[in-house]
Design an enzyme around this catalytic site. Structure first.
Site, PDB file in Angstrom:
ATOM      1  N   GLY A   1      -3.420  -1.713  -6.417  1.00 46.74           N
ATOM      2  CA  GLY A   1      -2.557  -2.512  -5.548  1.00 46.74           C
ATOM      3  C   GLY A   1      -1.072  -2.273  -5.768  1.00 46.74           C
TER       4      GLY A   1
ATOM      5  CD  GLU B   1     -10.997   1.103  -2.222  1.00 47.73           C
ATOM      6  OE1 GLU B   1     -11.349   0.490  -3.238  1.00 47.73           O
ATOM      7  OE2 GLU B   1      -9.797   1.220  -1.893  1.00 47.73           O
TER       8      GLU B   1
ATOM      9  CG  ASN C   1     -10.964   3.912  -5.647  1.00 51.44           C
ATOM     10  OD1 ASN C   1      -9.845   4.406  -5.607  1.00 51.44           O
ATOM     11  ND2 ASN C   1     -11.196   2.676  -5.277  1.00 51.44           N
TER      12      ASN C   1
ATOM     13  NE  ARG D   1     -10.963   4.064 -10.132  1.00 51.77           N
ATOM     14  CZ  ARG D   1     -11.093   2.822  -9.704  1.00 51.77           C
ATOM     15  NH1 ARG D   1     -12.129   2.109 -10.098  1.00 51.77           N
ATOM     16  NH2 ARG D   1     -10.222   2.293  -8.874  1.00 51.77           N
TER      17      ARG D   1
ATOM     18  CE  LYS E   1     -11.305  -3.180  -4.170  1.00 54.32           C
ATOM     19  NZ  LYS E   1     -11.804  -1.895  -4.669  1.00 54.32           N
TER      20      LYS E   1
ATOM     21  CG  HIS F   1     -11.342  -3.574   0.551  1.00 56.36           C
ATOM     22  ND1 HIS F   1     -10.363  -2.704   0.110  1.00 56.36           N
ATOM     23  CD2 HIS F   1     -12.499  -3.157  -0.033  1.00 56.36           C
ATOM     24  CE1 HIS F   1     -10.915  -1.805  -0.706  1.00 56.36           C
ATOM     25  NE2 HIS F   1     -12.205  -2.063  -0.809  1.00 56.36           N
TER      26      HIS F   1
ATOM     27  CB  VAL G   1     -13.799  -3.236 -11.280  1.00 50.31           C
ATOM     28  CG1 VAL G   1     -13.966  -4.609 -11.925  1.00 50.31           C
ATOM     29  CG2 VAL G   1     -12.617  -2.487 -11.890  1.00 50.31           C
TER      30      VAL G   1
END
Ligand code: ADP
Ligand code: MG
Length: 452
Positions: free
Chosen positions: A165, A275, A290, A292, A237, A208, A295
Site C-alpha cells: 500500500g 490482483e 504478487n 510469492r 488488507k 479488491h 499473507v
C-alpha cells in the site's frame, strides 16, 4: 525431492512453513536476527542460524549471510515467505547460482511482474483488461498531467516497485497532482529505492478481488479461486474472505481465465496471486501480480483443503502439482482477520512491549497462524502483524459467527492491538450483508476503535 529447506523469514509465516515441512517429512533450518533469539520459529525448527543484527537490512535481507547459512547447514532449497527477499529477483538468481532451489518463480518472472507498470503492459498484451492510464513510467509531473487530462480525474499516482500500500497517492485535480506526484516519488524512493511512477484512473468504490494460482514445470496451471480483500486501511488488507460475495460462477470463470493468461505469458511457475479491482459497474481490471506466497493464503487453503506451501515445495522440486483443475472444489466459507500490534488511539502506529498474558482462540472451525507466546517481546523492527485468525463455516454466516466467537476468546495483554476494530467490522452492516468496497472503514466510522 527437497530434503532440507532454509526458511528466510520470521514470525507467523516461518512457523507456517515449518508446519508444511514437518507434514512432508522435510527438515527445516530457520534464520533469526539478534532481536529474534527467543523466537518460536527458531525453537520449532530442526536448526537455526543467526544471520545478523535486528535491522532487517542486516539480517532477514542479508543475502550473503542467508545463502551462506543455507550452504553451511546442508540445505537444498530456500523458502522466502512473504516480504523481505521474497520478491527480489537478484536473490532468486543468486540462490539458483549456488545450486540451491528457490521456492518461488524464476528470477525473470519476479523481475518482470515485480515492476507493476511492466506487469500491466504484460497483462494488456495478454488480452487482460487493465485500468486506463499511462503507457509505462511517466518521467515528469508534466507527463503525468497530460495523462490525467486525457483519462480524467481522479487519478492514482503509483510506484512501479510499490507494495504494502505504499508509494501511492490520489490526485483529484490538476492542482493536487503536483503534490501527489512529489509525495509518491519521495515515499517510493525511501521505501523501494526507486522513484519510478505510473498513473492510472482511480476506480471509485472498487472491490479488491484476487485469484490464487499455482503452476508447475510441466505446463499445469491450477487456480484455487478468488479471495475478497476489500477490507483495507491505507490500502493494506486487514480482513480477507473466500469466496467473494461479489463473484458468481461466470465472473469466477472470467477472472480465472485472466489469471491463467497472465501466468502463461510470464511462463510463471510456483504459487502466485493475480490482483484485480472490480468496479461497481461490473468491470474487472488487472492491477498487479504478487510473485510469492500471500499473507491471506489460509482462507484459500481452508475452503479448498489444499496446502499451498506443500504444493510450492513439490513444484520447486520439479514434481507435478498434486491436483488438477478438475480436482479443485470449494467447501463453505472462510474469513481471516489480521491481528496487529497497533495503537488505535494513536493512528494505528505500531505498539511495542512484552506480551504478558495471551489466550489464543480455538475450537471448531478456527485456525490460528501465529508465532506469539506469553513473554515474547514485540520489537519495532518488523511488521506489526501478530497473528492471523481464520474461521471456517459451511456458510458465510457460520464463518462470521465463528470469527466473532474466536475474537471474543482472544486476549492479548502488554501491547495495544487492532482487536477492537476487527470486532467492529464483524458487526458492521455492510460487512454482514457482504455489500462492501475498499471504502468500508472510512464510511462506517469504525476506523478508530480500541479495546484495552
Ligand atoms: P500494492 O502493491 O501496495 O499491493 P496495489 O496496486 O495492489 O498495491 O494496490 C493496493 C490497493 O489500492 C488495492 O487493493 C486497491 O484497494 C487500491 N487500488 C489500487 N489501484 C487502484 C485504482 N486504480 N483505483 C482504485 N483503487 C486502487
Ligand atoms: Mg497489491
Amino acid at each position: 525431492m527437497i530434503r532440507r529447506v532454509l526458511i528466510a523469514n520470521r514470525g507467523e509465516i516461518a512457523v507456517r512453513i515449518i508446519r508444511s515441512c514437518r507434514d512432508m517429512n522435510i527438515e527445516m533450518v530457520t534464520v533469526y536476527s539478534e532481536a529474534d533469539r527467543d523466537s518460536l520459529f527458531a525453537s520449532l525448527s530442526t536448526e537455526s542460524v543467526c544471520v545478523g543484527p535486528a535491522k532487517a537490512s542486516d539480517s532477514y535481507m542479508n543475502q550473503n549471510n542467508i545463502i551462506a547459512a543455507a550452504l553451511k547447514t546442508g540445505c537444498d532449497a530456500i523458502h522466502p515467505g512473504y516480504g523481505f527477499l521474497s520478491e527480489n529477483p537478484e536473490f532468486a538468481g543468486r540462490v539458483a547460482e549456488q545450486g540451491l532451489i528457490f521456492i518461488g518463480p524464476g528470477a525473470d518472472a519476479i523481475r518482470e511482474l515485480g515492476n507493476k507498470s511492466a506487469a500491466k503492459q504484460l497483462a494488456r498484451a495478454s488480452g487482460v483488461p487493465v485500468i486506463p492510464g499511462s503507457d509505462g513510467i511517466v518521467g515528469s509531473v508534466e507527463e503525468a498531467r497530460e495523462v490525467a487530462n486525457r483519462i480524467g480525474y481522479p487519478v492514482l499516482i503509483k510506484a512501479a516497485s510499490g507494495g504494502g500500500g505504499r508509494g501511492m497517492r490520489r490526485a483529484d485535480s490538476g492542482s493536487g497532482l503536483t503534490a501527489a506526484f512529489a509525495e509518491a516519488k519521495a515515499e517510493a524512493i525511501a521505501a523501494f529505492g526507486s522513484g519510478d511512477l505510473y498513473v492510472e484512473k482511480l476506480i471509485l468504490n472498487p472491490r479488491h478481488i484476487e485469484v490464487q494460482l499455482i503452476a508447475d514445470r510441466h505446463g499445469n496451471i491450477v487456480c484455487l479461486g478468488e479471495r475478497e480483500c476489500s477490507v483495507q486501511r491505507r490500502s493494506q488488507k486487514i480482513l480477507e474472505e473466500a469466496p467473494s460475495k461479489a463473484v458468481n460462477a461466470a465472473l469466477r470463470a472470467k477472472l480465472t481465465g485472466y489469471a491463467v493468461k497472465v501466468a502463461e505469458t510470464a511462463r510463471y511457475v510456483n504459487a502466485g496471486t493475480v490482483e484485480f479491482v472490480l468496479a461497481p459497474d461490473g468491470e474487472v481490471y488487472f492491477i498487479e501480480m504478487n510473485t510469492r506466497l500471500q499473507v491471506e493464503h489460509p482462507v484459500t487453503e481452508t475452503i479448498t483443503g489444499i496446502d499451498i506451501v506443500r504444493e510450492q515445495i513439490r513444484v520447486a522440486s520439479g514434481m507435478e502439482l498434486s491436483v488438477t483443475q478438475a480436482d479443485v472444489s470449494y467447501s463453505g466459507h472462510a474469513i481471516e482477520c489480521r491481528l496487529c500490534a497497533e495503537d488505535p488511539e494513536n493512528n494505528f502506529m505500531p505498539s511495542c512491549g512484552t506480551i504478558d498474558f495471551l489466550h489464543l482462540p480455538g475450537g471448531f472451525g478456527v485456525r490460528v497462524d501465529s508465532a506469539i507466546f506469553p513473554g515474547i517481546v514485540i520489537t519495532p523492527y518488523y511488521d506489526s502483524m501478530l497473528a492471523k485468525i481464520i474461521a471456517h463455516g459451511k456458510t458465510r454466516g457460520e464463518a462470521l459467527y465463528r470469527m466473532r466467537r474466536a475474537l471474543e476468546e482472544l486476549i492479548v495483554r502488554g501491547v495495544k492491538t487492532n482487536l477492537g476494530q476487527l470486532y467492529m467490522i464483524l458487526y458492521n452492516r455492510e460487512f454482514i450483508t457482504g455489500s462492501y468496497d475498499t471504502g468500508i472503514l472510512e464510511k462506517s466510522g469504525i476506523r478508530e476503535y480500541g479495546i484495552d
